[in-house]
Write a protein that holds these residues in place. Structure first.
Motif, mmCIF file in Angstrom:
data_model
loop_
_atom_site.group_PDB
_atom_site.id
_atom_site.type_symbol
_atom_site.label_atom_id
_atom_site.label_comp_id
_atom_site.label_asym_id
_atom_site.label_seq_id
_atom_site.Cartn_x
_atom_site.Cartn_y
_atom_site.Cartn_z
ATOM 1 N N ARG A 143 -7.940 -10.896 -3.506
ATOM 2 C CA ARG A 143 -6.653 -11.429 -3.960
ATOM 3 C C ARG A 143 -6.450 -11.087 -5.431
ATOM 4 O O ARG A 143 -7.402 -11.142 -6.228
ATOM 5 N N THR A 144 -5.230 -10.710 -5.783
ATOM 6 C CA THR A 144 -4.888 -10.531 -7.197
ATOM 7 C C THR A 144 -3.799 -11.537 -7.566
ATOM 8 O O THR A 144 -2.961 -11.899 -6.740
ATOM 9 N N LYS A 145 -3.846 -11.976 -8.826
ATOM 10 C CA LYS A 145 -2.836 -12.898 -9.341
ATOM 11 C C LYS A 145 -2.312 -12.354 -10.666
ATOM 12 O O LYS A 145 -3.069 -12.184 -11.621
ATOM 13 N N GLY A 146 -1.029 -12.046 -10.690
ATOM 14 C CA GLY A 146 -0.400 -11.568 -11.919
ATOM 15 C C GLY A 146 -1.028 -10.301 -12.475
ATOM 16 O O GLY A 146 -1.001 -10.081 -13.693
ATOM 17 N N LEU A 147 -1.570 -9.455 -11.613
ATOM 18 C CA LEU A 147 -2.307 -8.272 -12.085
ATOM 19 C C LEU A 147 -1.362 -7.264 -12.735
ATOM 20 O O LEU A 147 -0.353 -6.867 -12.147
ATOM 21 N N SER A 148 -1.718 -6.875 -13.955
ATOM 22 C CA SER A 148 -0.867 -5.957 -14.719
ATOM 23 C C SER A 148 -1.726 -4.950 -15.485
ATOM 24 O O SER A 148 -2.859 -5.251 -15.871
ATOM 25 N N ARG A 149 -1.144 -3.767 -15.698
ATOM 26 C CA ARG A 149 -1.798 -2.762 -16.539
ATOM 27 C C ARG A 149 -0.713 -1.954 -17.242
ATOM 28 O O ARG A 149 0.161 -1.374 -16.606
ATOM 29 N N GLN A 150 -0.787 -1.949 -18.571
ATOM 30 C CA GLN A 150 0.144 -1.180 -19.390
ATOM 31 C C GLN A 150 -0.574 -0.013 -20.037
ATOM 32 O O GLN A 150 -1.735 -0.121 -20.431
ATOM 33 N N LYS A 198 4.619 0.118 -18.013
ATOM 34 C CA LYS A 198 4.011 -0.891 -17.150
ATOM 35 C C LYS A 198 3.677 -0.245 -15.813
ATOM 36 O O LYS A 198 4.488 -0.225 -14.889
ATOM 37 N N ALA A 199 2.466 0.302 -15.702
ATOM 38 C CA ALA A 199 2.072 1.009 -14.481
ATOM 39 C C ALA A 199 1.909 0.051 -13.313
ATOM 40 O O ALA A 199 2.215 0.380 -12.169
ATOM 41 N N VAL A 200 1.369 -1.147 -13.598
ATOM 42 C CA VAL A 200 1.263 -2.227 -12.615
ATOM 43 C C VAL A 200 1.756 -3.486 -13.309
ATOM 44 O O VAL A 200 1.303 -3.809 -14.411
ATOM 45 N N ASN A 201 2.685 -4.200 -12.666
ATOM 46 C CA ASN A 201 3.346 -5.298 -13.358
ATOM 47 C C ASN A 201 3.369 -6.575 -12.522
ATOM 48 O O ASN A 201 4.092 -6.666 -11.538
ATOM 49 N N ASP A 202 2.501 -7.540 -12.879
ATOM 50 C CA ASP A 202 2.533 -8.887 -12.321
ATOM 51 C C ASP A 202 2.426 -8.880 -10.791
ATOM 52 O O ASP A 202 3.229 -9.497 -10.093
ATOM 53 N N ALA A 260 -3.559 -7.819 -17.908
ATOM 54 C CA ALA A 260 -3.377 -9.251 -17.640
ATOM 55 C C ALA A 260 -3.638 -9.490 -16.162
ATOM 56 O O ALA A 260 -3.661 -8.570 -15.352
ATOM 57 N N GLY A 261 -3.857 -10.765 -15.829
ATOM 58 C CA GLY A 261 -4.043 -11.140 -14.440
ATOM 59 C C GLY A 261 -5.501 -11.200 -14.030
ATOM 60 O O GLY A 261 -6.411 -10.985 -14.836
ATOM 61 N N SER A 262 -5.726 -11.487 -12.733
ATOM 62 C CA SER A 262 -7.089 -11.670 -12.243
ATOM 63 C C SER A 262 -7.255 -11.055 -10.855
ATOM 64 O O SER A 262 -6.287 -10.833 -10.128
ATOM 65 N N THR A 286 -0.464 -4.174 8.225
ATOM 66 C CA THR A 286 0.521 -4.607 7.233
ATOM 67 C C THR A 286 0.710 -3.484 6.223
ATOM 68 O O THR A 286 -0.245 -2.776 5.888
ATOM 69 N N ILE A 287 1.930 -3.340 5.731
ATOM 70 C CA ILE A 287 2.238 -2.335 4.712
ATOM 71 C C ILE A 287 2.745 -3.042 3.459
ATOM 72 O O ILE A 287 3.601 -3.924 3.536
ATOM 73 N N THR A 288 2.191 -2.656 2.312
ATOM 74 C CA THR A 288 2.674 -3.119 1.012
ATOM 75 C C THR A 288 3.330 -1.930 0.319
ATOM 76 O O THR A 288 2.730 -0.858 0.221
ATOM 77 N N VAL A 289 4.546 -2.120 -0.151
ATOM 78 C CA VAL A 289 5.301 -1.047 -0.811
ATOM 79 C C VAL A 289 5.361 -1.334 -2.308
ATOM 80 O O VAL A 289 5.864 -2.383 -2.725
ATOM 81 N N LEU A 290 4.844 -0.411 -3.108
ATOM 82 C CA LEU A 290 4.952 -0.511 -4.564
ATOM 83 C C LEU A 290 6.089 0.376 -5.059
ATOM 84 O O LEU A 290 6.301 1.473 -4.539
#
Length: 244
Positions: free
Chosen positions: A8-15, A20-24, A60-62, A212-216
């Motif tokens: 599980r990820t929570k608020g996962l972000s990478r700038q 913002k390549a991955v945002n919340d 940010a995030g976990s 299941t499919i997740t769309v980014l």
């Protein structure tokens, strides 16, 4: 299907600078699931799975794996925990034999079991190569194989780690139609003992395999659901499925 949350990820972000390549991102995958992660080029898919595997650190995030916070845990320890990641670009040892590539992974996995003998390592390596259809290439130098076979070798290296979560990044790239069919059967087999996270552009493969499919899109989750729901989602069609 098991209902236990594996990761599980929570608020996962990478700038990266101002990008913002991955945002919340809030994301969860269940044990035994085949999850597909799709999105247009530049959507943040490889950055996201690099965060999961520990190759890069979040801004940010976990991240939790089997209920434990692994956000600060280095990549090699996540491998020991049971997270294996095959790269979008092959990461084999080209000068070593096919067998030796997989045996190194098997040896790493078996280090968790004190007293692992060479015969056990060899058996694990051969089993993984049998799974991917490379058992007749044991003594070949890895770097002499076709790109598609090198991708299959990398999957075998991942399997030899005996992962709980196997992350496959563009695994069908470079495979022939027949090899793709065999790969789909392989993923179904893998899912009996491990959870699979599949990053893939080949939509027929995604629709065939994914529970299941997740769309980014732009580093954020645009949609999530069954293949049927994703195929019918107007926002996904506009951002991804309807292009090209």
């Amino acid at each position: 299907m098991a209902s236990v949350t594996l990761l599980r990820t929570k608020g996962l972000s990478r700038q990266f600078g101002g990008l913002k390549a991955v945002n919340d991102v809030n994301f969860a995958i269940r044990e035994g699931e085949i999850r597909a992660l799709i999105g247009p080029n530049g959507a943040g898919k490889t950055t996201f799975v690099s965060l999961l595997s520990g190759r890069i650190a979040p801004s940010a995030g976990s991240i939790e794996f089997l209920g434990n916070d692994i956000t600060a845990r280095p990549a090699h320890k996540r491998v020991r925990d049971g997270i294996a990641y095959t790269f979008q670009i092959t990461s084999i040892y080209p000068m070593l034999s096919v067998f030796d590539n997989v045996a190194l992974s098997a040896q790493s996995a078996l280090q968790r079991s004190p007293g692992a003998k060479p015969a056990v390592i060899a058996a694990k390596a051969k089993e993984a190569l049998e799974h991917v259809g490379l058992s007749d290439r044991l003594r070949d130098r890895a770097g002499t194989m076709s790109y598609g076979h090198q991708r299959l070798l990398e999957v075998a290296m991942g399997l030899a780690l005996e992962p709980k979560l196997l992350i496959l990044d563009e695994p069908t790239q470079g495979l022939s139609d027949g090899e793709i069919e065999n790969f789909c059967r392989l993923v179904k087999e893998i899912s009996r003992s491990a959870t699979v996270l599949l990053i893939e552009h080949n939509m027929p493969v995604v629709m065939k395999l994914a529970d299941t499919i997740t769309v980014l899109n732009h580093g954020e989750i645009l949609a999530e659901g069954s293949p049927e729901n994703i195929r019918a989602n107007a926002a996904v069609q506009a951002a991804y499925l309807g292009t090209g």
